[in-house]
Design an enzyme around this catalytic site. Structure first.
Site, short mmCIF file in Angstrom:
data_model
loop_
_atom_site.label_atom_id
_atom_site.label_comp_id
_atom_site.label_asym_id
_atom_site.label_seq_id
_atom_site.Cartn_x
_atom_site.Cartn_y
_atom_site.Cartn_z
N GLU A 829 -0.65 6.70 23.46
CA GLU A 829 -1.59 5.93 22.64
C GLU A 829 -2.08 4.70 23.40
OE1 GLU A 829 -0.34 5.23 18.63
OE2 GLU A 829 -1.76 3.60 18.33
N ARG A 907 5.78 -1.64 10.40
CA ARG A 907 5.94 -0.36 9.68
C ARG A 907 7.41 -0.16 9.30
NH1 ARG A 907 3.27 4.60 8.37
NH2 ARG A 907 1.29 3.69 8.95
N GLU A 1292 3.51 12.84 11.33
CA GLU A 1292 4.70 12.00 11.46
C GLU A 1292 5.73 12.15 10.33
OE1 GLU A 1292 1.89 8.72 11.75
OE2 GLU A 1292 3.18 7.89 13.29
#
Ligand SMILES: Cc1cc2nc3c(=O)[nH]c(=O)nc-3n(C[C@H](O)[C@H](O)[C@H](O)COP(=O)(O)OP(=O)(O)OC[C@H]3O[C@@H](n4cnc5c(N)ncnc54)[C@H](O)[C@@H]3O)c2cc1C
Ligand code: FES
Ligand code: FES
Length: 1386
Positions: A829, A907, A1292
């Site tokens: 990423e 997160r 995910e």
């Protein structure tokens, strides 16, 4: 001397060289072989290339490079040859990355391209493709070739043989189930239809009335549910007809192996074909390096820079490949392959029978888990012996059985060395330099009273080197008195060793006397006084294994001697059954539309299985292209005193050196989002092992690598911080301190609870281990500073912007392109940008295209991993189990730059509630800065870590309350309409329903009872169960990223070119996007093509991440298609409902209608404000639940997952087959994270130790749940879900469910500790806090409970150490003052 250069070997004396010249004078210098059926004669051979490099250089790029160390199988090819041992044609799967080119002379090399193409695939290829066995496809050619080799050698393999065939292959995407399903269609257990030729060739098992009851044919339970059985016959599948295979070239039957010599001054290859030629070579030049299978030597060449000027390939010397079963022994040639040794040992066992054949059983057993099939197909016992590795698996057997090594030299002829005298020290043996290992003679056991056993324990069962390996032998007289005994261990000393004190003690003792056992164990303790900081670590575990193996041996043999039944759960090792599983395809049926909602194989599947799919490094060479190799820091933290590339610049082929001075401004050297503080090249200090300092650019990759090794770097060490704990102590943090607070002030809330339980959670990171390492090709253009960058990235836009920044040009001069990735999982990423930036900087400087594909070790050292987490928690809970308050300090190890660490921490905070409701929450997150690799996104992005913290406190709180954790969970589950701790209402919330359905469907209650019953009756094996649920928030936490664009062109022939912002990395995004466009435009998916992802077609894309790509890009595509539909509507009306797209488009084109549309989408409603704890964090939650059941071996820590059931709520699936692939793959990846994958740093230098598949273990084929059932929630409505097709992101969310395996292991360990024998751990030496890293018997706050604190991953070591017992007490090693474990987990 430059650090990468080895000490040059002293040149051999001239007379030896001359003598060697004479020996090889007149030898041939060409290689003759067949390649995919065509004869090849090679002259002017580059002596340094491997078979893989040759094949890829010849354009056969289907064969992939995944690791270069024989550990992944991506490079698997088949080499067919007339086997000198068996005298039959054998099709050997082989690692082309290790095979020397010389080894193919006289053989037939078959690559994935040779067996089929996407238009005419081989049945192996077709079945893997159509049965969804490929995702990113990078492992696929290797897997295809392993299966191909199996069916070529045996068209009717057993199910066991099918599963074993993949022990040298890894796949990071699929979770293996679909590959196994496809492979099992060839097994003898499959119906004859899968092998119609062997069934008369008609194509149906029912022919001749011999079919199974119930009709034709193989029923693939996992694929079909209640549907009619599936046929592996035309028209759906190509039938397998062995008689149509590529033939073994007739000319090779007659091929006479000739002596070959080629090479240059730096490197020569010799291929003698007789013993006398070999002995003459060794006599003339004793330093000549013998090469058997090259499985050890090529690794030394590649990774240790070993230079062998004269390599002598002995694999074609028939005398070294022979075997002879004598009256009392077996003699095997030194270089018989290990595969042949397996067969020979089986034949010898049959010959001598079970008693006398025990040494051969030990050999067979060691070979069962020795490397993978590709290694065993070429590796040899001679190579194993000569390497003298302390963890060799065969050497203990040879020593324990009193085998004899037969050596030979020209000078001394044949002579014998007893194996007990062969090993002299670390990797040194008694073999004289001018001699070779000719044979090994293994004696049969005595007909009575002798026992031989072999044992091995490693981190992973398949293809893993041992932690401890052993062969134990005892011979007793009629009174059970020991006449002879040999206890030989690997992994306990720098060489294979005999336990001398125990051996000495046991002589003359009575076998079976408990006192003898006690004293023998005492003697073993004296034999192995390992220190706590022993090199390689695991002192306690190693000792416990050494003792445990003896204990097992003792009980096994004494029971036999006494005529008693053996205690099976003590003596037997864990074995797995044939893998099975189901997918419930009925769930998605109700939502099928014309195209959407239907299972369709990955659009590139057929290209992937045939090797046609192109990855970055498969791109043809550009004109004038150069190759870069990075010079990486070898220090964790140091000042750069000197960086001098001058020696490198003198080397052949080296064209230049690139470093920070080549950037247009100092600022241009920095990249990184959200904080641009990471230099492409170190300036005056390095902050981690693996940080790029510069790059050498050369004509070939090998020359660049040689150049990089020659760059001189001098450092001055600076203090380094490795662990999160050290970072906290030194307050080394990134400037990001977020919190979520809800309800009452936390101290007040905690005080109001009946009790407060505290704990610490630590879980390690995880290497992405995408099969394709980072690769990039930067192609500068001639005008205006333009440059094109092809790379393996999930993030084309950031690639574009940081390349532009580095080159000092606007973004509009840079085009970043991606064809496909061989896996990403978040690892590409951001981290991929580093390599692209460096290639672009080099390309600009050199004015030439520059390519680089990182080696596996470079990739692991530079590209970061999943963040390790550490959390200190307090939970306020009432005595009835009602959760009141949650108070957690969360830290993650971000590594040396911030990268995405802040968002990952955020997160974790948002998922730290798991699926449980608290009145009051106060959680705080801080990313730590350390001198380790910069950690980054990884599937789940902190979510799994947050939820792991949640399930850990749930387990420990339940233990403190003395309440079953299931009950605690049930009491506190969220329900529809509840508010999370970040104040988001739960809508379409189905977790309670998922749990209910899963419990019913998997017979949870009766299985819980069965597990409890099992544990009550078994002491050394325990079982555990765990049922977990997940809710995973879908949306990027950075609001601006929740947008996407698409571009749709309809050409007037009706074909459609689709572009969108997402990259294809195996997750099937392109397939789903095509389905969306096809449904929207009412065309066949076959008329739609996606060429690539590129920043000049769709601008300002978000990274393909966060499980949101289908939602975002799908709606953007839908939006573009709607525009086109509107424009086409008049023509639909005019031409009628049956008009084809070609007719519509042609008509519209002639009317000058714009047939291109740009679509856009942004996620509505979201916008969370940190601190204020307001605004919506996620668009929705994907939910799921899993139940795992495991069995552990308390004596060794070995374990298996007996069964896993997973149920997901993913809304209305766009493509169920792809979604099931994501679920299975994610679950297995999660299982790896929580049980097996462990990143280790060497304490003394702060360097990453786990840099390849050899020492970093991801789950293999035989690690997946033995029974693996996956289903989707059905019969519910998703009223609030406003995504395309009402589907939920799936990439995910299932990953965390792999933690169910971890907690099932914890459940089993607890059962062991509850046993009387399982000494209360808090009272054992093992429970001394912090002494044994990761296993900690902790007293709870109220002091009275033994609560297991179990660190993730639950490695075999941690499992064993948690099963406190008497053997472990013996194994205990206290650290001396200041002594630390060899490795650090950060
Ligand atoms: C992925 C992988 C997994 C592995 N797993 C295991 C494992 O589970 N257990 C284990 O024990 N090992 C393992 N190994 C190590 C290795 O495969 C074995 O040691 C193998 O037996 C080496 O054989 P070879 O013929 O390939 O050796 P080579 O690499 O060809 O040679 C190794 C050494 O032996 C010498 N040699 C070879 N033949 C002779 C001879 N006839 N006379 C004198 N010297 C000779 C060579 O000169 C060299 O020094 C693994 C290796 C890899 C790459
Ligand atoms: S590339 Fe050869 S095994 Fe990995
Ligand atoms: S499909 Fe196997 S690694 Fe991606």
């Amino acid at each position: 001397m430059a650090p990468g250069l080895t000490t040059p070997r002293p040149a051999a004396p001239k007379e030896n060289i001359d003598a060697l010249q004479q020996v090889v004078a007149g030898w041939d210098n060409t290689l003759t072989f067949f390649l995919n059926g065509t004869k090849v004669e090679l002259e002017n051979i580059d002596p340094e290339v491997t078979l893989l490099e040759y094949l890829r250089g010849a354009g056969l790029t289907g064969t992939k490079l995944g690791c270069a160390e024989g550990g992944c199988g991506a490079c698997t090819v088949v080499i067919s040859q007339l086997n000198p041992t068996t005298k039959k044609v054998y099709h050997a799967s082989v690692n082309a990355c290790l095979a020397p080119l010389v080894s193919v002379d006289g053989k037939h090399v078959i690559t994935v391209e040779g067996i089929g193409s996407s238009t005419r695939p081989h049945p192996v290829q077709e079945r893997i493709a159509l049965m969804h066995g490929s995702q990113c496809g990078f492992c696929t050619p290797g897997i295809v070739m392993s299966l191909y080799a199996l069916v070529r050698n045996n068209p009717s393999p057993t199910e066991h043989e099918v599963e074993e065939a993949f022990d040298g292959n890894l796949c990071r995407c699929t979770g293996y189930r679909p590959i196994l399903d496809a492979a099992h269609t060839f097994s003898s257990a499959a119906s004859p239809c899968s092998k119609a030729a062997s069934n008369g060739g008609s194509g149906c098992c029912m022919d001749g009335g011999s079919g199974p009851a119930g009709g034709c044919c193989k029923k693939m339970k996992s694929l079909d549910g209640d549907e009619p059985p599936q046929r592996f016959t035309p028209p759906n599948f190509i039938e397998y007809r062995p008689d149509t295979e590529l033939i073994f070239p007739p000319s090779l039957h007659k091929y006479e192996m000739k002596a070959v010599a080629f090479g240059n001054k730096k490197k020569r290859w010799l291929r003698p074909v007789t013993m006398s030629q070999l002995l003459e070579i060794k006599n003339a030049l004793p330093s000549s390096k013998i090469i058997g299978g090259s499985t050890e030597t090529q690794i030394e060449v590649k990774f240790k820079n070993a230079q062998y000027t004269n390599s002598v390939y002995v694999g074609d010397i028939a005398e070294l490949k022979e075997f002879k079963i004598g009256d009392n022994d077996l003699t095997i040639g030194g270089n018989i392959t290990l595969t042949d040794l397996e067969k020979v040992a089986k034949d010898t066992l049959a010959h001598f029978g079970p008693e006398r054949g025990q040494p051969f059983v030990a050999i067979i057993k060691q070979l069962e888990y020795f490397a993978g099939r590709q290694i065993r197909n070429v590796g040899t016992p001679g190579g194993n012996l000569a390497t003298a590795s302390p963890i060799s698996d065969l050497n203990p057997v040879f020593v324990a059985t009193n085998s004899t090594l037969v050596a030979q030299s020209l000078e001394d002829g044949e002579f014998e060395i007893p194996m007990t005298k062969f090993f002299k020290g670390y990797r040194t043996t008694a073999l004289p330099p001018n001699a070779i290992i000719k044979a090994i003679r293994v004696p049969a056991a005595a007909p009575k009273g002798e026992f031989v056993r072999a044992y091995k324990q490693s981190k992973r069962k398949d293809d893993d080197i041992a932690i401890v390996t052993a062969a134990l032998r005892v011979r007793l007289n009629n009174d059970s008195v020991v006449e002879d005994v040999n206890l030989v261990y690997g992994g306990m000393a720098p060489t294979t060793v005999q336990a001398k004190k125990a051996i000495e003690y046991l002589h003359g003792k009575k076998w079976g006397d408990p006192e003898v056992l006690e004293n023998a164990m005492n003697a073993l303790e004296e034999d192995f006084p390992l220190k706590y900081g022993v090199p390689g670590g695991m002192a306690v575990y190693r000792k416990s294994l050494a003792f445990g193996f003896f204990y097992r041996f003792w009980h096994d043999t004494t029971a036999i001697v006494a005529g008693k039944t053996v205690e099976e759960d003590l003596v037997n090792e864990i074995k797995r059954n044939i893998s099975t599983g189901t997918r419930d395809n009925t769930a998605a049926k109700a939502y099928e539309q014309k195209v959407l909602g239907k299972s369709k194989e990955h659009v590139a599947a057929m290209k992937q299985v045939t090797g046609e799919a192109q990855y970055t490094d498969d791109m043809p060479l550009q004109q004038g292209e150069l190759h870069a190799c990075l010079v990486l820091s070898t220090k964790a933290h140091a000042k750069l005193l000197k960086v001098d590339p001058s020696a490198a610049l003198e080397l052949p082929g080296v064209k230049g050196w690139v470093d920070h001075t080549d950037l247009p401004t100092p600022d241009a050297n920095f990249w990184g989002a959200p904080v641009r503080h990471e230099p492409f090249f170190a300036v005056d200090e390095v902050h981690t092992d693996g940080q790029p300092i510069g790059a050498i650019v050369a004509s070939t990759a090998a020359q660049a690598a040689a150049g990089a090794r020659a760059v001189l770097v001098e450092y001055e060490d600076l203090p380094a911080i490795l662990t999160t704990e050290e970072a906290i102590e030194k307050e080394s943090f990134f400037n990001h301190h977020h919190y979520i607070r809800k309800g009452r002030p936390i101290t007040e809330a905690l005080a109001s609870a009946d009790r407060v339980v505290t704990g610490v959670v630590k879980l390690g990171g995880q290497e992405h281990f995408y099969l394709e390492t980072n690769a990039s090709v930067a192609i500068p253009k001639r005008e205006g500073g333009e440059i094109e960058v092809w790379s393996s990235t999930q993030n084309p836009t950031e690639t574009q912007s940081f390349v532009a920044h580095a080159l000092g040009v606007p973004a509009n001069r840079v085009v970043a392109k991606v064809k496909r990735l061989g896996g990403g999982f978040g690892g590409k990423e951001t981290r991929s940008i580093q390599l692209s930036g460096i290639c672009a900087i080099a390309a600009k400087k050199m004015g030439k295209p520059v390519r680089c594909m990182l080696n596996r070790d470079e990739d692991m050292r530079t590209s970061g991993a999943r963040h390790p987490f550490l959390a200190y928690w307090k939970v306020g809970v009432n005595n009835d189990g009602k959760l009141v308050a949650l108070d957690v300090d969360v830290y993650c190890n971000g590594g040396w730059t911030q990268d995405l660490s802040a968002a990952v921490t955020d997160r974790a905070l948002s998922h730290i509630d798991g699926v449980y409701k608290f009145e009051s929450v106060d959680v705080r997150g801080t990313p730590c800065r350390t001198n380790t690799v910069s950690n980054t996104a990884f599937r789940g992005f902190g979510g799994p870590q947050g939820m792991f913290i949640a399930e850990t406190y749930m387990e420990e709180v339940a233990d403190h309350l003395g309440m079953p954790v299931d009950k605690l969970r049930e009491i506190n589950l969220y329900h529809e309409g509840d508010m999370t701790h970040f104040n988001q209402e739960l809508k379409d919330y189905h977790v309670p329903l998922l749990i209910k359905q899963l419990k019913e469907e998997s017979n949870y209650d009766s299985r819980r009872k069965a597990v409890d019953d099992f544990n009550a009756t078994h002491k050394w094996k325990k079982r555990g169960l765990s049922l977990l649920a997940t809710k995973f928030g879908i949306s990027f936490t950075a609001l601006f990223l929740n947008q996407a664009g698409a571009l749709v062109h309809i050409y007037h022939d009706g074909s459609i070119l689709l572009a969108h912002g997402g990259t294809e990395m195996g997750q099937g995004l392109h397939t789903k996007m095509i389905q969306i466009a096809a449904e929207a435009l009412q065309v066949s998916p076959d008329s739609i093509h996606i060429a690539e992802t590129a920043t000049n077609t769709v601008a300002n894309t978000s990274a393909t991440a966060a499980s949101a790509s289908s939602d975002l890009n799908g709606y953007a595509i839908f939006n573009a298609c709607e525009q086109l539909n509107e424009r086409l509507q008049p023509y639909r009306e005019k031409l009628g409902p049956d008009a084809t797209m070609e007719q519509l488009a042609t008509a519209a084109y002639f009317d000058r209608v714009n047939l291109s549309a740009n679509g856009f989408y942004k996620t509505p409603d979201i916008g969370y404000i940190w601190g204020a704890n307001s605004g919506q964090m996620f668009f929705y939650f994907t939910q799921g639940a899993a139940l795992a059941e495991v069995e552990i071996d308390c004596l060794t820590g070995d374990w298996t997952c007996l069964r896993a059931d997973v149920k997901m709520d993913i809304g209305r699936s766009i493509n169920p087959a792809i979604d099931y692939g994501q679920i299975e793959g994610a679950f297995v990846q999660g299982q790896g994270l929580f049980t097996m994958e462990e990143l280790l740093w060497t304490r003394n230098n702060g360097r990453l130790f786990t840099t390849g598949p050899g020492n970093y273990k991801i789950p293999g084929f035989r690690d997946v749940p033995q029974e693996f059932n996956v289903s989707m929630l059905k019969d519910v409505e998703w009223k609030e879900l406003r995504t395309i097709q009402r589907s939920r992101g799936v990439g995910e969310p299932p990953l965390f469910l792999g933690a169910s395996v971890f907690f099932a292991i914890r459940d089993a360990v607890k059962a062991r500790r509850r046993d009387g024998e399982g000494v209360a751990p808090a009272k054992t030496a093992m429970a001394a806090k912090g002494v044994v890293d990761g296993v900690d018997g902790v007293d709870g706050v109220d002091g009275e409970k033994d609560v297991l604190r179990f660190r993730s991953p639950a490695t075999t070591e941690r499992i064993r150490l948690a099963c406190a017992d008497e053997i472990l007490r013996r194994a205990y090693v206290a650290p001396e003052e200041g002594e630390d474990e060899w490795f650090v987990t950060i």
